[in-house]
Design a protein around this motif. Sequence first.
Motif, PDB file in Angstrom:
ATOM      1  N   VAL A  19       0.827  -1.208   0.000  1.00 53.28           N
ATOM      2  CA  VAL A  19       0.000   0.000   0.000  1.00 53.28           C
ATOM      3  C   VAL A  19       0.860   1.256   0.000  1.00 53.28           C
ATOM      4  O   VAL A  19       1.812   1.367   0.782  1.00 53.28           O
ATOM      5  CB  VAL A  19      -0.928   0.030   1.233  1.00 53.28           C
ATOM      6  CG1 VAL A  19      -1.761   1.310   1.243  1.00 53.28           C
ATOM      7  CG2 VAL A  19      -1.837  -1.200   1.250  1.00 53.28           C
ATOM      8  N   VAL A  20       0.527   2.188  -0.892  1.00 52.54           N
ATOM      9  CA  VAL A  20       1.087   3.535  -0.820  1.00 52.54           C
ATOM     10  C   VAL A  20      -0.086   4.492  -0.709  1.00 52.54           C
ATOM     11  O   VAL A  20      -1.099   4.344  -1.394  1.00 52.54           O
ATOM     12  CB  VAL A  20       1.964   3.868  -2.048  1.00 52.54           C
ATOM     13  CG1 VAL A  20       1.169   3.791  -3.343  1.00 52.54           C
ATOM     14  CG2 VAL A  20       2.579   5.257  -1.907  1.00 52.54           C
ATOM     15  N   ARG A  21       0.036   5.462   0.196  1.00 54.18           N
ATOM     16  CA  ARG A  21      -1.059   6.397   0.425  1.00 54.18           C
ATOM     17  C   ARG A  21      -0.562   7.827   0.269  1.00 54.18           C
ATOM     18  O   ARG A  21       0.536   8.171   0.723  1.00 54.18           O
ATOM     19  CB  ARG A  21      -1.662   6.182   1.820  1.00 54.18           C
ATOM     20  CG  ARG A  21      -2.189   4.759   2.008  1.00 54.18           C
ATOM     21  CD  ARG A  21      -2.702   4.486   3.406  1.00 54.18           C
ATOM     22  NE  ARG A  21      -3.961   5.174   3.673  1.00 54.18           N
ATOM     23  CZ  ARG A  21      -4.709   4.953   4.751  1.00 54.18           C
ATOM     24  NH1 ARG A  21      -4.325   4.065   5.664  1.00 54.18           N
ATOM     25  NH2 ARG A  21      -5.838   5.608   4.937  1.00 54.18           N
ATOM     26  N   ASN A  22      -1.360   8.637  -0.398  1.00 60.46           N
ATOM     27  CA  ASN A  22      -1.047  10.049  -0.530  1.00 60.46           C
ATOM     28  C   ASN A  22      -2.354  10.841  -0.552  1.00 60.46           C
ATOM     29  O   ASN A  22      -3.442  10.253  -0.527  1.00 60.46           O
ATOM     30  CB  ASN A  22      -0.202  10.309  -1.788  1.00 60.46           C
ATOM     31  CG  ASN A  22      -0.917   9.943  -3.075  1.00 60.46           C
ATOM     32  OD1 ASN A  22      -2.081  10.271  -3.293  1.00 60.46           O
ATOM     33  ND2 ASN A  22      -0.219   9.241  -3.969  1.00 60.46           N
ATOM     34  N   VAL A  23      -2.274  12.142  -0.600  1.00 63.86           N
ATOM     35  CA  VAL A  23      -3.471  12.968  -0.628  1.00 63.86           C
ATOM     36  C   VAL A  23      -4.227  12.730  -1.933  1.00 63.86           C
ATOM     37  O   VAL A  23      -3.686  12.906  -3.024  1.00 63.86           O
ATOM     38  CB  VAL A  23      -3.113  14.458  -0.489  1.00 63.86           C
ATOM     39  CG1 VAL A  23      -4.358  15.333  -0.666  1.00 63.86           C
ATOM     40  CG2 VAL A  23      -2.475  14.725   0.870  1.00 63.86           C
ATOM     41  N   ALA A  24      -5.469  12.267  -1.818  1.00 59.73           N
ATOM     42  CA  ALA A  24      -6.389  12.045  -2.941  1.00 59.73           C
ATOM     43  C   ALA A  24      -5.970  10.913  -3.863  1.00 59.73           C
ATOM     44  O   ALA A  24      -6.406  10.864  -5.010  1.00 59.73           O
ATOM     45  CB  ALA A  24      -6.597  13.330  -3.748  1.00 59.73           C
ATOM     46  N   ASN A  25      -5.163   9.987  -3.370  1.00 60.27           N
ATOM     47  CA  ASN A  25      -4.771   8.777  -4.127  1.00 60.27           C
ATOM     48  C   ASN A  25      -4.380   9.075  -5.571  1.00 60.27           C
ATOM     49  O   ASN A  25      -4.821   8.409  -6.512  1.00 60.27           O
ATOM     50  CB  ASN A  25      -5.900   7.719  -4.102  1.00 60.27           C
ATOM     51  CG  ASN A  25      -7.295   8.276  -4.331  1.00 60.27           C
ATOM     52  OD1 ASN A  25      -7.994   8.585  -3.365  1.00 60.27           O
ATOM     53  ND2 ASN A  25      -7.709   8.420  -5.578  1.00 60.27           N
ATOM     54  N   LEU A  26      -3.527  10.077  -5.756  1.00 63.53           N
ATOM     55  CA  LEU A  26      -3.114  10.474  -7.098  1.00 63.53           C
ATOM     56  C   LEU A  26      -1.835   9.770  -7.530  1.00 63.53           C
ATOM     57  O   LEU A  26      -0.953   9.491  -6.719  1.00 63.53           O
ATOM     58  CB  LEU A  26      -2.886  11.985  -7.164  1.00 63.53           C
ATOM     59  CG  LEU A  26      -4.091  12.888  -6.918  1.00 63.53           C
ATOM     60  CD1 LEU A  26      -3.674  14.347  -7.064  1.00 63.53           C
ATOM     61  CD2 LEU A  26      -5.229  12.550  -7.866  1.00 63.53           C
ATOM     62  N   VAL A  27      -1.740   9.496  -8.817  1.00 58.24           N
ATOM     63  CA  VAL A  27      -0.509   9.031  -9.432  1.00 58.24           C
ATOM     64  C   VAL A  27      -0.028  10.145 -10.354  1.00 58.24           C
ATOM     65  O   VAL A  27      -0.754  10.544 -11.263  1.00 58.24           O
ATOM     66  CB  VAL A  27      -0.719   7.737 -10.241  1.00 58.24           C
ATOM     67  CG1 VAL A  27       0.587   7.329 -10.933  1.00 58.24           C
ATOM     68  CG2 VAL A  27      -1.223   6.621  -9.346  1.00 58.24           C
ATOM     69  N   SER A  33       5.907   7.603  -7.132  1.00 58.34           N
ATOM     70  CA  SER A  33       6.563   6.988  -8.295  1.00 58.34           C
ATOM     71  C   SER A  33       7.591   5.959  -7.851  1.00 58.34           C
ATOM     72  O   SER A  33       7.726   4.892  -8.466  1.00 58.34           O
ATOM     73  CB  SER A  33       7.232   8.070  -9.156  1.00 58.34           C
ATOM     74  OG  SER A  33       6.280   9.000  -9.619  1.00 58.34           O
ATOM     75  N   ALA A  34       8.325   6.268  -6.784  1.00 55.52           N
ATOM     76  CA  ALA A  34       9.317   5.326  -6.272  1.00 55.52           C
ATOM     77  C   ALA A  34       8.652   4.061  -5.737  1.00 55.52           C
ATOM     78  O   ALA A  34       9.135   2.939  -5.966  1.00 55.52           O
ATOM     79  CB  ALA A  34      10.143   5.988  -5.171  1.00 55.52           C
ATOM     80  N   ALA A  35       7.534   4.230  -5.028  1.00 62.00           N
ATOM     81  CA  ALA A  35       6.812   3.071  -4.500  1.00 62.00           C
ATOM     82  C   ALA A  35       6.264   2.218  -5.640  1.00 62.00           C
ATOM     83  O   ALA A  35       6.294   0.981  -5.583  1.00 62.00           O
ATOM     84  CB  ALA A  35       5.668   3.530  -3.590  1.00 62.00           C
ATOM     85  N   LEU A  36       5.764   2.868  -6.675  1.00 63.89           N
ATOM     86  CA  LEU A  36       5.255   2.138  -7.846  1.00 63.89           C
ATOM     87  C   LEU A  36       6.370   1.349  -8.510  1.00 63.89           C
ATOM     88  O   LEU A  36       6.201   0.173  -8.850  1.00 63.89           O
ATOM     89  CB  LEU A  36       4.635   3.131  -8.834  1.00 63.89           C
ATOM     90  CG  LEU A  36       4.151   2.557 -10.164  1.00 63.89           C
ATOM     91  CD1 LEU A  36       2.979   1.606  -9.945  1.00 63.89           C
ATOM     92  CD2 LEU A  36       3.748   3.680 -11.122  1.00 63.89           C
ATOM     93  N   GLU A  37       7.503   1.976  -8.688  1.00 63.40           N
ATOM     94  CA  GLU A  37       8.644   1.314  -9.311  1.00 63.40           C
ATOM     95  C   GLU A  37       9.074   0.090  -8.502  1.00 63.40           C
ATOM     96  O   GLU A  37       9.351  -0.982  -9.056  1.00 63.40           O
ATOM     97  CB  GLU A  37       9.808   2.302  -9.421  1.00 63.40           C
ATOM     98  CG  GLU A  37      11.047   1.750 -10.108  1.00 63.40           C
ATOM     99  CD  GLU A  37      12.135   2.797 -10.194  1.00 63.40           C
ATOM    100  OE1 GLU A  37      12.518   3.173 -11.312  1.00 63.40           O
ATOM    101  OE2 GLU A  37      12.600   3.247  -9.129  1.00 63.40           O
TER     102      GLU A  37
END
Length: 215
Positions: free
Chosen positions: A65-73, A86-90
């Motif tokens: 799980v990665v969490r940020n404001v408004a679940n934006l990529v 982006s780092a978590a996605l990678e």
Amino acid sequence: MSDLLPDHLIDGYKSFLEKRLPGERQLFRELAQQGQHPKTMVIACCDSRTAPETLFDSAPGDIFVVRNVANLVPPYEPDGEYHSTSAALEFAVNSLKVEHVVVLGHGNCGGIHAALSPAVEPLSPGDFIGKWMSLLDPAVRAVGANELMTGRERQSALERIAIRYSIKNLRSFPFVAALEAEGKIAIHGAWVDISSGELWAMDPGSGDFSKMIDE
């Protein structure tokens, strides 16, 4: 009151030790020794009311799980700046080899509200949240200009548009696009109503959302 941690966290940890850990001790040992191998990554909002692990009743090690404001990529921009999501996605895609990436939005999202109401303090355009939410500027202008919609309708619409926007940005990452083309990874969108617990999933073809389970 403890000086080290808030009392409610200490109480929660005691409950974990007494009630949960005894039944999952072997699982934690295996995870520590063998590492994590989740099949799914969830990109969710940091809102305290929408924990993916709770929503999906997941055990430790089940989802990354990665969490940020408004679940934006954000879009793929390897410009040398700091890119936590982006780092978590990678890491999830290239190192953990996840098979699914889920963008999970939710109702009553504070980040979306801030994007639609940029003048509201302290979420002004000049702060961190304002700059982060500017990723959605084109959609915000389009939705905000629709005078036939109520404020609640604009909020709900932008919450779901933001999910589609993030999925579009996911596909701007070369390693994601390549794996999806090979059928090695699947991308999903979902939205949860925090007041009712209803989960809605996005149709990958039309982009429409439909309720997953009718009670």
